[in-house]
Design an enzyme around this catalytic site. Sequence first.
Site, PDB file in Angstrom:
ATOM      1  N   LYS A   1      92.505  22.909  19.188  1.00 32.79           N
ATOM      2  CA  LYS A   1      91.134  22.791  19.711  1.00 32.79           C
ATOM      3  C   LYS A   1      90.371  24.081  19.420  1.00 32.79           C
ATOM      4  CE  LYS A   1      88.639  21.493  23.962  1.00 32.79           C
ATOM      5  NZ  LYS A   1      88.786  21.086  25.378  1.00 32.79           N
TER       6      LYS A   1
ATOM      7  N   SER B   1      86.653  17.018  26.929  1.00 35.79           N
ATOM      8  CA  SER B   1      86.094  17.712  25.794  1.00 35.79           C
ATOM      9  C   SER B   1      87.078  17.846  24.627  1.00 35.79           C
ATOM     10  CB  SER B   1      85.670  19.129  26.227  1.00 35.79           C
ATOM     11  OG  SER B   1      86.796  19.866  26.691  1.00 35.79           O
TER      12      SER B   1
ATOM     13  N   SER C   1      90.056  17.199  30.668  1.00 33.46           N
ATOM     14  CA  SER C   1      89.705  17.161  29.246  1.00 33.46           C
ATOM     15  C   SER C   1      90.880  16.990  28.293  1.00 33.46           C
ATOM     16  CB  SER C   1      88.921  18.426  28.864  1.00 33.46           C
ATOM     17  OG  SER C   1      87.670  18.425  29.493  1.00 33.46           O
TER      18      SER C   1
END
Length: 485
Positions: free
Chosen positions: A79, A154, A178
């Site tokens: 990420k 996210s 998330s």
Amino acid sequence: MSLFDLRLQDVHNKLSHKELSVTELVDESFARIKRTEASIQAFLTLNEEGARQHAAELDKQLQAGVERGLLFGLPAGIKDNIVTEGLRTTCASQFLDNYNPIYDGTVVSKLKSAQSVTIGKLNMDEFAMGGSNENSSYYPTRNPWNTEYVPGGSSGASAASVAAGQVYFSLGSDTGGSIRQPAAYCGIVGLKPTYGLVSRFGLVAFASSLDQIGPLTKNVEDSAFVLQAIAGYDAKDSTSANVSIPDYSSALTGDVKGLRIAVPKEYLGEGVDPKVKEAVLNALKVYESLGATWEEVSLPHTEYAIAAYYLLASSEASSNLARFDGVRYGVRADNPANLIDLYRKSRSEGFGPEVKRRIMLGTYALSSGYYDAYYLKAQKVRTLIKQDFDQVFEKYDVIIGPTAPTAAFKLGEQVGDPLTMYLNDICTIPVSLAGVPAISIPCGQADGLPIGLQIIGKAFDESTVLRTAHAFEQNTEFHKLRPQL
């Protein structure tokens, strides 16, 4: 069958017997990205040259008989809010469009020690603020099951890239759900560890008392292996917990006989899609057939979790993001009139609307005269929510419920209604406030889109969470379903 559908142990066996090379694994990853990326849009930065060089080095080690690490040769996505030395880290924000870190986050260093290969950096909601991946300042990532739908947020791209077979596993970050929510939307396994179990050093902070890094994988066994590689005390992180790390894979016995399960009535009440509720109740029948028992319980302060979370997370965000001022990091505005104007212009141009909304909310909650009314009260609610979990865990081993109240929603459907978007995290946020571990695993489908089952455990009892999840997985087929791309 893709090489990435194999269990980690099977991949290792093939490598050991020279039936497979690391270069072939990396080739598989980039070939899959080439075929699917136009429709998924999961990556912000690819590390093709670096990954191929690393693969060649690992193949030499394989030929020389050098001992292999836990994640030897496995292609991974990271990420884009976890810093990677020499590899652009943007947090999906224009503010950090030109930021190339000079060091690795601790989890990245640990993945390198375990000999994983970094394929690239994955898209996300800007600074991890969002529940759909539509708040990236570059482009939205799409759900591999239906590209008209969101992958969740996210860490939506971290989930989508695994579901699409672009990487073997990925790392995401979970502040209010998330990792778990996008794992549920994309039909894969997402684990949020206990707060403090995995170092946050090198994770660009959103809300420091809630942020936690965790793995996204296709099955529970792989999740245990990745957690094994990244868990552990880190002196560079003042919130890191100095606890012993068990052998997580040895917990995957498939035995849940006598397991005591609590099911909060608040997680299956109003607002939960009937198909999601049915999938969770069917999952409980599977556990009953395996010798576990379950009872309905109450987590009475759940209704206050969303309000408390957004006050606390936004307050911490307003403080953490103060460092982005156009001087120390990222993009600097042109032709400012003075220093204050430089700050104002840089922050106005660099941050997107969702980030600005949360900074404004957090700054207001922390301002003189409002601190006691909002921030302090939210902290007291957080304590009550944690006490709810503590009381349930006095009698039960795990808590089970849906990961999200619905399956994935369409792109653009909720983007103009932030309050509705925030409610998608109603089942995951209380867990984050309590700081305990939880995993999302596939447990059904609604109109062709995956449904996630959330299993919550006591602090630092990831072994029981993984054992419970693995037992369900071994007796169902949902984790074997793949999107057609």
